[in-house]
Each structure stands twice: as C-alpha cells, then as structure tokens.
Design a protein around this motif. Structure first.
Motif: not given
Length: 451
Positions: A270-278, A359-367, A382-384
C-alpha cells in the motif's frame, strides 16, 4: 465366597446395560466386587442367559491348550479369555498356564477324583511315539505363536509412530527380540529371509559418517531454541569451520525432524500519503555505509494476562543492531524520549544520523522534534498507512514475536520485560544474519572497525 443366584445377576446386568446405573454405583449399592460385576456383564453379552447360570464343565487338555494359544496369539488378558470361552473361574487359566510351563501338554490332562485306579498297561512303542510327536508339534506351534505375538506388538508400535515398516525396520525389531526367541521363528513371523535380515543388521552396525555433523546441528538448533532454519544453521557451521552445503544441512535436519519454529512473514502493499510533519527521506533505502548513518524506530505492544507492555527500540540500519530501547506499561511520551536519550549517548560529535519512523502521535510531538534538532538528527517519516516504508523495524518486530513472544508463556509483565532484555542481547550478540556474511550485528560492527 458369596454365591449369587441367576435373578440377582440378571438384575445387576440389566441395570448396567440399560444405562440406569454404572459399575461404581452398582458395586457400592450391592457390595460386590468390581471385577465380578464386569465378568457377569461380559459373560451375558457373549453367551446370554446361559453365561450367568451355574455350570459344572469338564475341560480337557485340548481345550485348555486352545485357550492358552489364543491368549498368546491375540495378547488377551485372562479375564477377557474367561469371558470369551465362558470359563467361570479366571484363576483356572493361570493354573493351566503354570501346569503347562511345568509339565507340557501331559500336565493339562485332568485327574480323576477319588481313589487312584489300577495303573493301566503301558502303551505300545508306536502309541508312545505318536503322542511324543504330537506333543512336540504342539510345543513348536506354541513357541511360534509366542514369537509372532511379540513381533506384531513391536510392529504395531512402529506403525503408531508413523514408520513405514520397511525391511530394515523389521530387521531392527527382530534384532531386539533375538535374546528371547529363536531367530528362525522370528523370521517366519516377519516374512523375512535370513540373508535380508543379516544384510540390514550389518548396515545398522555401520557408522554414520554424518553423526558428528548431526550432533552439531542439533546442538545449534537447541541452543537457539528452534529459531534457526537450515540456512542459518549452515552459516553457523561454516563460521565454526565446517564446510558443508546448505542442501546437505536441510536433508540432515529433515532426518532429525528439526524445522524452524518461526512462521513466514506475509507481504502487503500500500503506497499511502506523505505526512505533513516530515517527508519520507529514507525512501526504503535500508542500506547504510557506516554505523550511525541511518536509524529506524517504531512502537509495538504486547498483551499478558489482560495487561499491556509497550516497546520502543532504535535500529541502526548499518548492521541491524538494536542500539537503544525502552519499555513502559502505558503509551506515554517518556517511552520515546527515554529511548532517544539512550541512542544519543552513542553518537560522536561528527555523526548526524537520519531517524525514520511512522506517523505515530509520539513522532509528531513538538518535544520529539526539538530533541532531534538539538542533536542534529534529521527526521524522516513513512507515508500514511504504509508499513513497508519502515519495513526494517517491522521485520524486527515480526522476528521478536515469532522467535520469542509466541514461543513462550508469561505469567507477568515483569517476566516479559526480563525476557525482552535477554532476547535483544541474544539478537545483537549471538543471532547470525545471512545478510551480514553469517555474523551477528555486533560481530559485523566490530569486524568493520578492525578494517
């Protein structure tokens, strides 16, 4: 011994056969012996009402010998044979056997009660010789039946173990029975010629040229708790100086009944979509030219007795080594931050690795992003919905659960944490990988440092 009339016996037998009461209940209610009730039921089923009536029967020597031969041939118990031949006293069969073993067929001849009769005139020589020949023939037949019965029991054990019953296996059975029975009788029972028997006995005595290799294969298999298949065992043997082909190892493992306990992993695309964070900077390029150039991370969970444990590791793509990891009972941010601090402690000032995750929530945290920036670590995601963009870490999780978690039973979270620590040390220091030239991750890294 208490005597029971026919009506009493029929009443108990009918209660049992109708299903209204069982052996235990009848024995307890009427105060009779369990074996006696079973004998009544068996006699009634085989002989009807006559099997329960009083009976005074005269048993001649031929009948007694027939019963003993049937027991030897079919492996029956004395109780079963007594019910089958309507013999009221099971102990009589044991008495007949002792008499026959002591004195042969003549000892089975019933004796007349009362005063001894006048000795008969001695038989003629022809009559004596005929009786001797008959007795000898009966003894030979009984010896053959005993040998045949012993052979069939051994052969049945082979069939239950899913063996083919070939000529070699028959010879093996006969070799085990030779101390107790004449070889000629055993060959007759097995339908095997004498030359074939001796051929296979000689073949069995020949030393197996692969015996030493088989011992090493079994030792490696047990040492790694069934996680190694024939490819890894071949690599381990070559590392130890044994030059052997992988096909030979596969064949020897099949002979030993050894097979890897790890289940194969399935491919899903499954290809998925590119994330917005990185962005996805790794782009499935899972090879690295040097240590601490490319890292991957992810989080997985385990369930033990209604409780959960979360594991967050970091893998170095240079050699697949787990360089840092941390566990928590809840999916809190400390699970990832503690792991990062352990991983950062391994970096030199000049090393600026790329760290890839999903794209887990931990890796999207500002900290999280701040910690990476402080240590000049480049973030990649990774892509979504596309787990294959982080296939290296997903592969480690699959291996961890297949080789460790699914093969063991855990009573508590603490026991699981101890097991994870031991497995990761085993994975880094002992578990060889074919992609690393048959070396473990730590061995591969140390070898590279020496060059």
């Amino acid at each position: 011994m208490t005597k029971y009339d026919v009506r009493f016996k029929i009443n108990l037998v009918e209660q049992y056969l109708s299903g209204s009461n069982g052996y235990r209940g009848l024995v307890s209610a009427y105060g009779i012996e369990h074996s006696q009730l079973r004998r009544w039921v068996a006699s009634y089923q085989l002989h009807g009402l006559s099997g329960l009536e009083k009976k005074h029967r005269f048993y001649n020597a031929e009948f007694k010998l027939k019963v003993l031969q049937h027991i030897a041939r079919e492996g029956l118990s004395d109780r079963h044979a007594a019910a089958l031949y309507d013999i009221r006293s099971t102990g009589s069969i044991g008495k007949w056997r002792r008499e026959y073993d002591k004195g042969g067929l003549v000892a089975l001849t019933p004796r007349r009660k009362g005063r001894p009769m006048k000795p008969p005139t001695p038989p003629s020589k022809s009559e004596a010789s005929d009786e001797t020949r008959m007795q000898k023939a009966l003894l030979e037949e009984l010896a053959y039946l005993r040998a045949e019965n012993a052979y069939l029991k051994k052969l049945k054990a082979l069939s239950e173990a899913e063996r083919s019953g070939s000529a070699g296996e028959k010879a093996q059975v006969l070799q085990g029975l030779r101390p107790d029975y004449p070889l000629g009788l055993l060959l007759r029972a097995a339908g095997l010629s004498r030359s074939t028997f001796y051929y296979h006995v000689k073949a069995m005595s020949t030393q197996d040229k692969y015996a030493a290799i088989k011992s090493k294969i079994r030792m490696l298999y047990e040492r790694h708790q069934g996680r190694y298949g024939y490819r890894r065992i071949t690599a381990a043997l070559r590392q130890a100086g044994e030059m052997i082909n992988h096909k030979s190892v596969q064949r020897l493992m099949q002979q030993l009944g050894l097979q890897s306990l790890v289940r194969p992993k399935k491919y899903r695309s499954y290809r998925g979509a590119v994330g917005r964070i990185a962005p996805n900077l790794l782009e499935r390029q899972f090879q690295a030219e040097r240590p601490n150039q490319k890292w991957v991370t992810d989080v997985t969970e385990f369930h033990v007795n209604g409780q959960k444990l979360y594991l967050s590791p970091v893998m170095d793509l240079y050699n697949g080594e787990i360089i840092a990891w941390h566990t928590e009972r809840r999916p809190v941010f400390r699970l990832v931050s503690s792991m990062l601090q352990k991983a950062f402690s391994r970096l030199k000032l000049s090393e600026k690795p790329l760290l890839h995750s999903d794209q887990g929530w931990q890796y999207q945290q500002t900290m999280y992003r701040k910690l990476l920036h402080e240590h000049a670590v480049v973030q990649s995601m990774s892509r979504k919905g596309n787990c294959l963009d982080n296939a290296a870490m997903e592969s480690f999780f699959g291996t961890l659960k297949s080789e460790f978690f699914y093969l063991n039973h855990f009573e508590s979270i603490e026991q699981l944490q101890t097991g994870i620590r031991q497995y990761i040390h085993y994975y880094n220091h002992e578990r060889i990988r074919t992609k690393l030239k048959g070396l473990s991750p730590v061995q591969y890294r140390n070898q590279a440092l020496l060059i």
